[in-house]
Design a protein around this motif. Structure first.
Motif, PDB file in Angstrom:
ATOM      1  N   HIS A 126      -6.031  25.024  32.229  1.00  0.00           N
ATOM      2  CA  HIS A 126      -6.133  25.803  30.998  1.00  0.00           C
ATOM      3  C   HIS A 126      -6.951  25.080  29.936  1.00  0.00           C
ATOM      4  O   HIS A 126      -6.633  25.126  28.755  1.00  0.00           O
ATOM      5  CB  HIS A 126      -4.747  26.158  30.458  1.00  0.00           C
ATOM      6  CG  HIS A 126      -3.951  26.945  31.443  1.00  0.00           C
ATOM      7  ND1 HIS A 126      -4.235  28.248  31.749  1.00  0.00           N
ATOM      8  CD2 HIS A 126      -2.915  26.586  32.229  1.00  0.00           C
ATOM      9  CE1 HIS A 126      -3.403  28.672  32.673  1.00  0.00           C
ATOM     10  NE2 HIS A 126      -2.596  27.676  32.994  1.00  0.00           N
ATOM     11  N   ILE A 127      -7.962  24.372  30.392  1.00  0.00           N
ATOM     12  CA  ILE A 127      -8.906  23.806  29.432  1.00  0.00           C
ATOM     13  C   ILE A 127     -10.152  24.680  29.483  1.00  0.00           C
ATOM     14  O   ILE A 127     -10.819  24.760  30.512  1.00  0.00           O
ATOM     15  CB  ILE A 127      -9.249  22.347  29.796  1.00  0.00           C
ATOM     16  CG1 ILE A 127      -7.976  21.513  29.697  1.00  0.00           C
ATOM     17  CG2 ILE A 127     -10.319  21.808  28.876  1.00  0.00           C
ATOM     18  CD1 ILE A 127      -8.133  20.121  30.205  1.00  0.00           C
ATOM     19  N   THR A 128     -10.393  25.395  28.395  1.00  0.00           N
ATOM     20  CA  THR A 128     -11.486  26.360  28.396  1.00  0.00           C
ATOM     21  C   THR A 128     -12.424  26.111  27.238  1.00  0.00           C
ATOM     22  O   THR A 128     -12.188  25.273  26.374  1.00  0.00           O
ATOM     23  CB  THR A 128     -10.943  27.795  28.289  1.00  0.00           C
ATOM     24  OG1 THR A 128     -10.140  27.854  27.114  1.00  0.00           O
ATOM     25  CG2 THR A 128     -10.126  28.169  29.498  1.00  0.00           C
ATOM     26  N   TRP A 129     -13.496  26.897  27.252  1.00  0.00           N
ATOM     27  CA  TRP A 129     -14.565  26.746  26.270  1.00  0.00           C
ATOM     28  C   TRP A 129     -14.039  26.989  24.860  1.00  0.00           C
ATOM     29  O   TRP A 129     -14.209  26.171  23.969  1.00  0.00           O
ATOM     30  CB  TRP A 129     -15.665  27.757  26.614  1.00  0.00           C
ATOM     31  CG  TRP A 129     -16.929  27.585  25.865  1.00  0.00           C
ATOM     32  CD1 TRP A 129     -17.468  26.425  25.411  1.00  0.00           C
ATOM     33  CD2 TRP A 129     -17.838  28.616  25.496  1.00  0.00           C
ATOM     34  NE1 TRP A 129     -18.664  26.657  24.789  1.00  0.00           N
ATOM     35  CE2 TRP A 129     -18.920  27.999  24.832  1.00  0.00           C
ATOM     36  CE3 TRP A 129     -17.877  30.006  25.673  1.00  0.00           C
ATOM     37  CZ2 TRP A 129     -20.004  28.717  24.342  1.00  0.00           C
ATOM     38  CZ3 TRP A 129     -18.954  30.714  25.193  1.00  0.00           C
ATOM     39  CH2 TRP A 129     -20.011  30.075  24.524  1.00  0.00           C
ATOM     40  N   ALA A 130     -13.387  28.138  24.693  1.00  0.00           N
ATOM     41  CA  ALA A 130     -12.997  28.539  23.343  1.00  0.00           C
ATOM     42  C   ALA A 130     -11.566  28.154  23.020  1.00  0.00           C
ATOM     43  O   ALA A 130     -11.186  28.115  21.865  1.00  0.00           O
ATOM     44  CB  ALA A 130     -13.170  30.043  23.169  1.00  0.00           C
ATOM     45  N   GLY A 131     -10.749  27.867  24.048  1.00  0.00           N
ATOM     46  CA  GLY A 131      -9.320  27.728  23.787  1.00  0.00           C
ATOM     47  C   GLY A 131      -8.808  26.306  23.755  1.00  0.00           C
ATOM     48  O   GLY A 131      -7.600  26.093  23.699  1.00  0.00           O
ATOM     49  N   SER A 132      -9.692  25.319  23.827  1.00  0.00           N
ATOM     50  CA  SER A 132      -9.193  23.947  23.921  1.00  0.00           C
ATOM     51  C   SER A 132      -9.746  23.057  22.823  1.00  0.00           C
ATOM     52  O   SER A 132     -10.064  21.892  23.038  1.00  0.00           O
ATOM     53  CB  SER A 132      -9.547  23.365  25.282  1.00  0.00           C
ATOM     54  OG  SER A 132      -8.988  24.151  26.284  1.00  0.00           O
ATOM     55  N   GLY A 133      -9.882  23.640  21.641  1.00  0.00           N
ATOM     56  CA  GLY A 133     -10.287  22.830  20.504  1.00  0.00           C
ATOM     57  C   GLY A 133     -11.675  22.243  20.687  1.00  0.00           C
ATOM     58  O   GLY A 133     -12.502  22.748  21.454  1.00  0.00           O
ATOM     59  N   ILE A 134     -11.904  21.137  19.987  1.00  0.00           N
ATOM     60  CA  ILE A 134     -13.244  20.580  19.968  1.00  0.00           C
ATOM     61  C   ILE A 134     -13.619  19.976  21.321  1.00  0.00           C
ATOM     62  O   ILE A 134     -14.788  19.876  21.653  1.00  0.00           O
ATOM     63  CB  ILE A 134     -13.384  19.528  18.863  1.00  0.00           C
ATOM     64  CG1 ILE A 134     -12.284  18.487  18.998  1.00  0.00           C
ATOM     65  CG2 ILE A 134     -13.319  20.184  17.518  1.00  0.00           C
ATOM     66  CD1 ILE A 134     -12.432  17.369  18.011  1.00  0.00           C
ATOM     67  N   PHE A 135     -12.629  19.604  22.156  1.00  0.00           N
ATOM     68  CA  PHE A 135     -12.993  19.071  23.454  1.00  0.00           C
ATOM     69  C   PHE A 135     -13.673  20.153  24.289  1.00  0.00           C
ATOM     70  O   PHE A 135     -14.777  19.974  24.799  1.00  0.00           O
ATOM     71  CB  PHE A 135     -11.762  18.539  24.201  1.00  0.00           C
ATOM     72  CG  PHE A 135     -12.103  18.016  25.575  1.00  0.00           C
ATOM     73  CD1 PHE A 135     -12.525  16.709  25.725  1.00  0.00           C
ATOM     74  CD2 PHE A 135     -12.047  18.847  26.683  1.00  0.00           C
ATOM     75  CE1 PHE A 135     -12.869  16.237  26.976  1.00  0.00           C
ATOM     76  CE2 PHE A 135     -12.402  18.373  27.933  1.00  0.00           C
ATOM     77  CZ  PHE A 135     -12.808  17.060  28.079  1.00  0.00           C
ATOM     78  N   GLY A 136     -12.983  21.290  24.404  1.00  0.00           N
ATOM     79  CA  GLY A 136     -13.565  22.387  25.179  1.00  0.00           C
ATOM     80  C   GLY A 136     -14.913  22.794  24.622  1.00  0.00           C
ATOM     81  O   GLY A 136     -15.883  22.988  25.350  1.00  0.00           O
ATOM     82  N   ALA A 137     -14.986  22.892  23.282  1.00  0.00           N
ATOM     83  CA  ALA A 137     -16.232  23.343  22.670  1.00  0.00           C
ATOM     84  C   ALA A 137     -17.370  22.402  23.019  1.00  0.00           C
ATOM     85  O   ALA A 137     -18.414  22.829  23.521  1.00  0.00           O
ATOM     86  CB  ALA A 137     -16.062  23.416  21.151  1.00  0.00           C
ATOM     87  N   SER A 138     -17.171  21.093  22.805  1.00  0.00           N
ATOM     88  CA  SER A 138     -18.316  20.196  23.006  1.00  0.00           C
ATOM     89  C   SER A 138     -18.587  19.981  24.493  1.00  0.00           C
ATOM     90  O   SER A 138     -19.745  19.986  24.911  1.00  0.00           O
ATOM     91  CB  SER A 138     -18.099  18.872  22.285  1.00  0.00           C
ATOM     92  OG  SER A 138     -16.808  18.376  22.539  1.00  0.00           O
TER      93      SER A 138
END
Lengths: 201, 369, 555, 65
Positions: A126-138
Motif C-alpha cells: 500500500h505504498i502508492t504515488w498519491a497515497g504515501s506522502g512525500i515518499f510516494g510522491a518523490s
C-alpha cells in the motif's frame, strides 16, 4: 561570384558535416534541459526528504535493495553494450553492432520489468504515488519519469535498429546512432544518481 | 571632428546636479522623521530600518539626479540641429579605459558599503533582539488572525494588545493557506505558512493602534485582512501602557477562562503522572505518535506540531490549546484529544491509550529538551 | 568567392520559397515570418492583458470595490500577470525580435532548426488560448506566482493555467536551444563574438536562461499539476509537502525570467542608441560581457523573493549581497549608454525617444530593485504595492519601452515603410506621462501600507488610486495611438529605402522587406558594425541590393 | 539459494563487468577528439562509477532497505 551553383563531389559531405555539428549541439542542449528537469525533481526530493520528518517517513518501507542493485547492474550493462554497438558500427562490423543493439534493447526491457516488480511489491504494501506522502510522491515521480525515458529510449533504439537494417546509416553518416547512444548513456547516468539517492543514502 | 573635451555647460550642469544631490543628502540625513515616505515609526527595530531607508534614499537620489540630468542634457545639447549636414557624425570615441574602470569600481565600492550597512541592520533585526519578554503566538486563517497569550486560555481574535517598551517575540503560523503578518509602523513582516512557524522579534516604543495587514494573497476575502485603523476594520495591534495592558490581560484571562471550550465538556480523571516510565513512553511514542508528530522543534509540523522540548521550550510557553505547558496539561490533551488551529488529534479512547500509557508518554515527553 | 564557398557551407543552400498561402504565412519555416507571427500574436495578447489591467484600475477607483466581485478581480489580475510575462514579454522579445533580426544580424539564412522554430511558435498561441480559456472554468486566483496551498484550492482553471504555462515553457526552451545553436554555429565568416552586434549578444545571453530556467519551472508546474489532479503530495503541508519548495522552484525560474525580458531589450537599446547618436557604442566589450554576467548572476539570486518566507537568516545574506552585485553590471550598461549619447548627433526619432525613456524609467526601476534587495527594507515592503511598482518600472519602463523602440526602429526593415514619426512622438509623450502617473505613486502606496492583490482597501488611499487610474487611461490611449499608427503605416506609411536610418548592422544592408533567402551570398565580416567613419566592414554584399537573380544552383 | 541471493550475485557480476567494460572503453577512447566523444567519456566515467555502486550494493557494503 560563382556561388556553389553546381553541387560537386564532397559538397554533400560538407553539408553533412555542418548539419551534424548543428544537430549534435542541439541534441546535447536537449539533454542539458532534460538534465535540468531531473535536477529540479531531485531538488524537490532532497528538499522534502530534509524537511524533518525522518527518512523514510514513518510507516514506509524502502524498496528492496537486492532487486534495486541487480536492476541497476542491468541498466548500466545496457549502457556498456550500447557503447560497443556504436564502436562496432564505426568499424563497419554491422552484424556485431546489430546484436549488441538488440541486446541493449533487451536489457532495457529487463530493467523495466525489474521496475515493474518493484512497483508491484510496493503497491502490495500500500505504498502508492498519491497515497504515501512525500515518499510516494518523490519516489514514483522520479523513477516513473526515468522509466518513461527508458521506454522512450527502447522505442528510439528499435527505430534506429530498423533504420540501420534499411541502410539509412553508413560508416560516414551515423549521427542518428550517435544521438541514440548519447541518449541511452544519459538515461543510464541519471540512474546512477537516482539509484544513489533512493537506495544508497 | 569636434573636441572630445566636455564643454563649459557640462560642468555647470554637473555643479547644479551636485547641488541637488547635496540637498537630497542633507534632507535625508537631517529630517527628523521619514514620515512623508513611510508611515509613522512605532518601535524598534523599525527605527533601524528607517536608518537604512535614509541611506538608500539619499544614495538613490544622488544617482538618479545625475543619470537623468545628464541624459536629458545630452539629448538636448547633442541633438542634431537643422543646420547640421544630413550625414553629420558624432564624436567617434569607442572606449575610455579610465572612465570605464571608474564606473565599474565606484558602484562596486558602493555595493560593498551598502552590503556592510544592510548586514549591520540585518544583524540588529535577527541577532540582537532580546530573547526575554512577552511571547505571543498568532495564527492566521481564512480570513483573520487569532492570538494566543501565555496563561490565557483559548484564542483572542483580531486584536493584539502589547505593553509599550516590552520586547515581544511573535510566533507566526497559519491554519490553512499562506498569510502574512505586517505592521507597517513596525516595519516588520513575516509570512504565516501552514506547517511552519516564523518568528518576529520587536519592541513597540510608541503607544497607539496599528493595523495588521496580510500581504500574501489568501483567498476571496484577502482584502478583509487589511487592518484599517480609520474604520476599525480588520486586525489591530494595540500598543498601550504597562498598566492598561495588565488590566486588559487580566480581564481577558478571566473572560477566556469562563468560556468553556468544547474539549472541556468531557470530564477527565486525574492520572498519576509520577508513575510514568520514560523508556516505555519512548516505545509507545514511536508506535502511536510519530506518524503525526516529529521529534523536532514545534515548527516542524507533520500533522501535528513537533514535540521536541514541548515542556521546555521558552518560545512556546503554551500548549496548542492555550494552556501553560505543564505535564498535567499535556496529559489533559492526551486524554481529551484536540481540535483547533493546529489540527485534530484523537482522544484517549480513540488512540487506545491506557492511563498508564499516558503517564509513560508524559514522562517521555518531559525528557525531550 | 571560393573563400565563401568553403566557409559558407550549408548556408549557400537556398531552398525555393514555398508559394502556397499556408506554407508561406501560416506554417512557415522562414524565421522572419515566424518572428512576425510572434510579434503579432504577442501584440494581441498585449491588448488582452492591457484590457485586464484596465479592469483592475477601474475596480481600484473605489476603495470599497464594487465593480468586480473579489473572486473575479483575483482572476483578472492573475491572468493579467501571467499574460504579460509569458505571452507578451518573453515571446515578443525572444521569439519575435530574436527571430526576425538575430539570424540576419549574424549573417545567416535561417535559424539552426527551422522546424523546431515553427513548433515553438505554434505552441505559444495554443498556450495563450488555453490560458484565457481558464476563465471559462474558473481562472486561477493566486496571482501569476500561484503560491500553494492557495493554488491547490483554486478552481479547475488553475490546472489549465499549469498546462498553458508548461506549453509556453516548452516553446521557450525550444527557442532557447535553437538560438543558442544558431549563434554558436551559424555566424557568417569573420563574425567573431567580439564583432557580434549587441542585440545578438542580448539574445545570446538570454538563450541559456530560456533553456535552463524554463525547464526548472516545468518541473514545478508538473508537480503542481500532479498534486491538483492526482493528489500527489508535493506542496500540501498537511500531507508532508512544503509550500516553500514551490517558491524556491518558481523563483529559480522567474528571476531569470525577468532577465529574459530585459536582456534582449538591452540589446535593442544598444543598437538604437548608437545609430541615432551617429557614433559608435561606447564600451562595446563591457556592455556585451555585462549581459553575460547578468545572465549568470541571475541564477544565484532567486531567494531574494523569499526574505519573508522563513528561510534561515544566514541563508538570506548571500542572496542579498549577490543581488546588490547585479546592480554593478547594470549600472555599467547605463553609464555606457549615457557615454554613447555624449558628443553625438542625436536624431530624436521615435525609436530614440523610447530609448531615452527606457534609460530614465529603467534606471528608476533598477534603483528600487536595490531597495528591495536590502533585507531590512524588503521586510517592510514585500507583498505591498511597492512590488508591482518596481516590476512595472522594469518591465514596462524597461522591456516594453525597449519593444516600442525596437518596433519603431525595425518597422521599415520588416515592411519597407516607415511609421509616422509625429504620432510616434505623441505616443511617447502620452505613454511616459500615463506610465509615470500610474506607477510612480504605487511605490509610496506600498511603503505606506497598501498590500498588493486586494480588491478593496483603506479609504485613505482612494484619491491617489483614482488619480492613478486616470493616468492609466492615458497610457491605454497612447497604446491605442500606437496600434493605429502601426496598422495605418503597414499600408500607407512613407516608403523608405533599405536603410533609412543609416545603420550599419547586416540587416540594413539587404532590401526591405528582407528577401526570403536574406543574403544572396553569405557576407564576410571584418569588424564591428558601429564605426560610422569607416567603410562597412562586410565583403560580398555588392549584389544584395541589385536585381541579379538568386544563384541558380542554390536549392 | 533464494531469489535475493541470486539478485546479489548477479548484481556483483554485472557491476564488475560494467566497471571493466566502461574502464576499457574509457581508456580506448581517451584521446578521441570532438564534442560528442568528450561527452561519451564523461558518461563512461559515470557508468564505471555506476558499476562500482552496483558491485558494492551486491556485496551488501552499501545500501539501505
Amino acid at each position: 561570384m560563382a556561388v556553389a551553383s553546381v553541387p560537386h563531389e564532397g559538397q554533400a559531405d560538407q553539408l553533412y558535416v555542418e548539419t551534424r555539428a548543428l544537430r549534435l549541439q542541439g541534441f546535447l542542449l536537449f539533454l542539458v534541459s532534460d538534465l535540468v528537469l531531473f535536477s529540479s525533481f531531485i531538488f524537490a526530493y532532497m528538499y522534502l526528504r530534509n524537511s524533518g520528518q525522518g527518512w523514510p517517513p514513518p510507516g514506509i518501507t524502502r524498496p528492496a535493495i537486492a532487486l534495486g542493485g541487480l536492476n541497476a547492474a542491468i541498466l548500466f550493462g545496457s549502457g556498456a553494450t550500447m557503447h560497443y554497438a556504436l564502436e562496432n558500427f564505426k568499424r563497419g562490423n554491422f552484424i556485431r553492432y546489430a546484436w549488441l543493439l538488440i541486446f541493449t534493447i533487451i536489457l532495457g526491457a529487463l530493467f523495466l520489468g525489474g521496475q515493474a516488480i518493484e512497483y508491484t511489491t510496493l503497491f502490495r504494501e500500500h505504498i502508492t504515488w498519491a497515497g504515501s506522502g512525500i515518499f510516494g510522491a518523490s519516489f514514483f515521480t522520479l523513477t516513473g519519469m526515468h522509466g518513461f525515458h527508458v521506454l522512450c529510449g527502447i522505442i528510439y533504439l528499435t527505430i534506429l535498429l530498423l533504420q540501420s537494417v534499411h541502410g539509412v546509416y553508413d560508416k560516414q553518416r551515423y549521427f542518428g546512432l550517435t544521438a541514440g547512444t548519447l541518449y541511452w548513456h544519459f538515461v543510464d547516468v541519471i540512474w546512477v544518481v537516482l539509484f544513489s539517492i533512493f537506495y544508497l543514502v | 571632428m569636434e573636441s572630445t573635451k566636455p564643454s563649459r555647460g557640462f560642468w555647470v550642469l554637473t555643479a547644479i546636479l551636485g547641488g541637488i544631490s547635496v540637498a537630497a543628502i542633507v534632507y535625508f540625513w537631517t529630517t527628523p522623521t521619514v514620515q512623508p515616505w513611510l508611515p509613522p515609526e512605532g518601535g524598534h527595530p523599525g527605527n533601524e530600518v528607517d536608518k537604512l531607508f535614509r541611506f538608500m534614499a539619499a544614495s538613490a537620489a544622488v544617482l538618479y539626479t545625475f543619470v537623468v540630468g545628464y541624459i536629458v542634457y545630452f539629448a538636448i545639447v547633442f541633438r542634431r540641429r537643422k543646420s547640421d549636414p544630413p550625414d553629420a557624425l558624432g564624436v567617434h570615441v569607442h572606449d575610455n579605459n579610465k572612465l570605464e574602470t571608474a564606473w565599474t569600481i565606484l558602484p562596486s565600492l558602493f555595493v560593498v558599503l551598502l552590503s556592510i550597512f544592510s548586514v549591520k541592520i540585518w544583524s540588529v533585526l535577527y541577532l540582537q533582539q532580546p530573547a526575554n519578554g512577552l511571547v505571543v503566538e498568532s495564527i492566521a486563517h481564512q480570513w483573520g488572525y487569532v492570538f494566543r497569550y501565555p496563561n490565557v486560555k483559548g484564542e483572542i481574535p483580531e486584536e493584539m494588545h502589547l505593553p509599550v517598551n516590552v520586547p515581544v517575540t511573535l510566533n507566526l503560523t497559519s491554519r490553512d493557506v499562506i498569510h502574512s503578518f505586517w505592521v507597517p509602523n513596525m516595519r516588520l513582516k513575516a509570512d504565516m505558512i501552514p506547517g511552519m512557524v516564523n518568528v518576529i522579534k520587536f519592541t513597540p516604543t510608541r503607544i497607539g493602534r496599528y493595523p495588521i495587514i496580510c500581504t500574501e494573497f489568501c483567498g476571496t476575502l484577502h482584502s478583509r485582512m487589511n487592518g484599517m485603523v480609520s474604520t476599525e476594520n480588520g486586525a489591530i495591534m494595540v500598543v498601550e501602557s504597562e498598566a492598561a495592558y495588565q488590566a486588559w490581560y487580566h480581564r481577558t484571562q478571566i473572560a477566556q477562562a469562563r468560556a468553556p471550550s468544547a474539549a472541556e465538556a468531557t470530564e477527565a480523571t486525574a492520572i498519576a503522572l509520577a508513575s510514568g516510565s520514560a523508556s516505555a513512553g519512548k516505545t509507545l511514542f514511536s508506535q502511536k505518535c510519530s506518524a503525526c508528530h516529529a521529534l523536532g522543534p514545534f515548527s516542524q509540523r507533520v500533522v501535528g506540531p513537533g514535540l521536541m522540548g514541548v515542556l521546555h521550550d521558552p518560545s512556546h510557553p503554551n500548549l496548542v490549546d492555550g494552556d501553560p505547558a505543564t505535564p498535567a496539561n499535556v496529559a489533559k490533551i492526551l486524554q481529551r484529544g484536540f481540535t483547533g488551529s493546529y489540527g485534530t488529534m484523537p482522544n484517549q479512547s480513540e488512540n487506545a491509550l491506557s492511563n498508564q500509557d499516558i503517564a509513560n508518554l508524559v514522562a517521555y515527553l518531559n525528557t525531550l529538551k | 568567392m571560393s573563400v565563401i564557398a568553403e566557409h559558407g557551407g550549408i548556408a549557400e543552400h537556398i531552398h525555393p520559397e514555398p508559394q502556397g498561402f499556408i506554407r508561406k504565412y501560416i506554417f512557415s519555416l522562414d524565421h522572419k515570418i515566424i518572428g512576425i507571427q510572434y510579434l503579432i500574436t504577442g501584440m494581441v495578447f498585449l491588448v488582452l492583458g492591457g484590457l485586464l489591467a484596465e479592469l483592475i484600475r477601474i475596480q481600484l477607483m473605489n476603495a470599497n470595490g464594487g465593480f468586480l466581485t473579489p473572486d473575479v478581480y483575483d482572476e483578472v489580475y492573475s491572468i493579467h500577470g501571467s499574460t504579460m510575462v509569458w505571452l507578451v514579454g518573453i515571446p515578443i522579445l525572444t521569439g519575435g525580435f530574436g527571430n526576425v533580426i538575430m539570424p540576419v544580424q549574424i549573417g545567416a539564412r535561417d535559424v539552426a532548426f527551422p522546424w523546431l522554430n515553427m513548433i515553438s511558435f505554434w505552441l505559444f498561441p495554443i498556450a495563450g488560448l488555453m490560458l484565457f480559456s481558464s476563465f471559462l472554468m474558473g481562472a486561477p486566483v493566486a496571482g501569476w506566482t500561484e503560491y500553494p496551498p492557495m493554488s491547490l484550492q483554486g478552481a479547475a482553471g488553475t490546472s489549465m493555467w499549469c498546462a498553458a504555462i508548461f506549453l509556453v515553457g516548452i516553446s521557450s526552451t525550444l527557442t532557447g536551444m535553437n538560438f543558442l545553436v544558431t549563434i554558436l554555429k551559424m555566424r557568417a565568416p569573420g563574425m567573431t563574438f567580439t564583432r557580434m552586434p549587441l542585440f545578438c549578444w542580448g539574445q545570446f545571453a538570454t538563450a541559456p536562461l530560456l533553456m535552463i530556467a524554463t525547464t526548472a519551472l516545468a518541473a514545478a508546474l508538473a508537480a503542481l499539476f500532479m498534486e491538483r489532479q492526482f493528489g500527489v503530495p508535493f506542496y500540501d503541508p498537511t500531507r508532508g509537502g512544503s509550500p516553500v519548495m514551490w517558491q524556491h522552484m518558481f523563483w529559480f525560474y522567474s528571476h531569470p525570467a525577468v532577465y529574459i525580458m530585459i536582456l534582449p531589450a538591452f540589446g535593442i537599446i544598444s543598437e538604437v542608441i548608437s545609430v541615432f547618436s551617429r557614433k559608435p557604442i561606447f564600451g562595446y566589450r563591457l556592455i556585451a560581457f555585462s549581459s553575460a554576467a547578468i545572465a549568470l548572476a541571475g541564477f544565484m539570486v532567486w531567494a531574494h523573493h523569499m526574505f519573508t518566507s522563513g528561510i534561515a537568516p544566514y541563508m538570506q545574506l548571500p542572496f542579498m549581497i549577490l543581488t546588490f552585485v547585479i546592480a554593478v553590471p547594470t549600472g555599467v550598461k547605463i553609464f555606457s549608454w549615457m557615454a554613447t549619447m555624449w558628443g553625438g548627433k542625436i536624431h530624436l526619432t521615435s525609436a530614440m525617444l523610447f530609448t531615452i525613456g527606457f534609460l530614465i524609467l529603467f534606471t528608476f526601476g533598477g534603483i528600487s530593485g536595490v531597495f528591495l534587495a536590502a533585507i531590512p527594507f524588503d521586510l517592510h515592503v514585500h507583498g505591498t504595492y511597492f512590488i508591482p511598482a518596481h516590476i512595472h518600472y522594469v518591465l514596462v519602463g524597461g522591456s516594453v519601452m525597449g519593444i516600442f523602440a525596437g518596433i519603431y526602429y525595425w518597422f521599415p526593415k520588416i515592411t519597407g515603410r516607415q511609421m509616422s514619426e509625429f504620432w510616434g512622438r505623441v505616443h511617447f509623450v502620452l505613454f511616459v506621462i500615463g506610465f509615470t502617473g500610474t506607477f510612480l505613486p504605487m511605490h509610496w502606496l506600498g511603503a505606506m501600507g497598501m498590500p498588493r492583490r486586494v480588491a478593496t482597501y483603506d479609504p485613505q488611499f482612494q484619491t491617489i488610486n483614482d488619480v492613478m487610474s486616470i493616468f492609466s487611461f492615458v497610457m491605454t490611449f497612447a497604446i491605442l495611438i500606437f496600434f493605429i499608427n502601426v496598422i495605418f503605416s503597414i499600408r500607407n506609411g512613407k516608403k523608405v529605402g533599405h536603410n533609412p536610418w543609416g545603420a550599419r548592422t547586416l540587416e540594413w544592408q539587404i532590401p526591405s522587406p528582407m528577401p526570403y533567402y536574406n543574403f544572396k551570398h553569405i557576407p564576410s565580416v571584418y569588424g564591428l558594425p558601429y564605426d560610422f567613419t569607416e567603410p562597412l566592414p562586410y565583403a560580398h554584399l555588392e549584389e544584395e541590393l541589385t536585381d541579379s537573380p538568386v544563384p541558380v544552383g542554390a536549392h | 539459494m533464494n531469489v535475493v541471493a541470486w539478485e546479489h550475485i548477479l548484481a556483483v557480476a554485472g557491476g564488475i563487468v560494467v566497471f571493466l567494460v566502461a574502464s576499457f572503453a574509457l581508456r580506448a577512447d581517451w584521446k578521441t577528439p570532438g564534442l560528442d566523444n568528450q561527452v561519451f567519456k564523461l558518461m563512461l566515467g559515470l557508468l564505471a562509477l555506476g558499476g562500482i555502486l552496483a558491485t558494492l550494493t551486491g556485496l551488501q557494503i552499501i545500501g539501505k532497505s
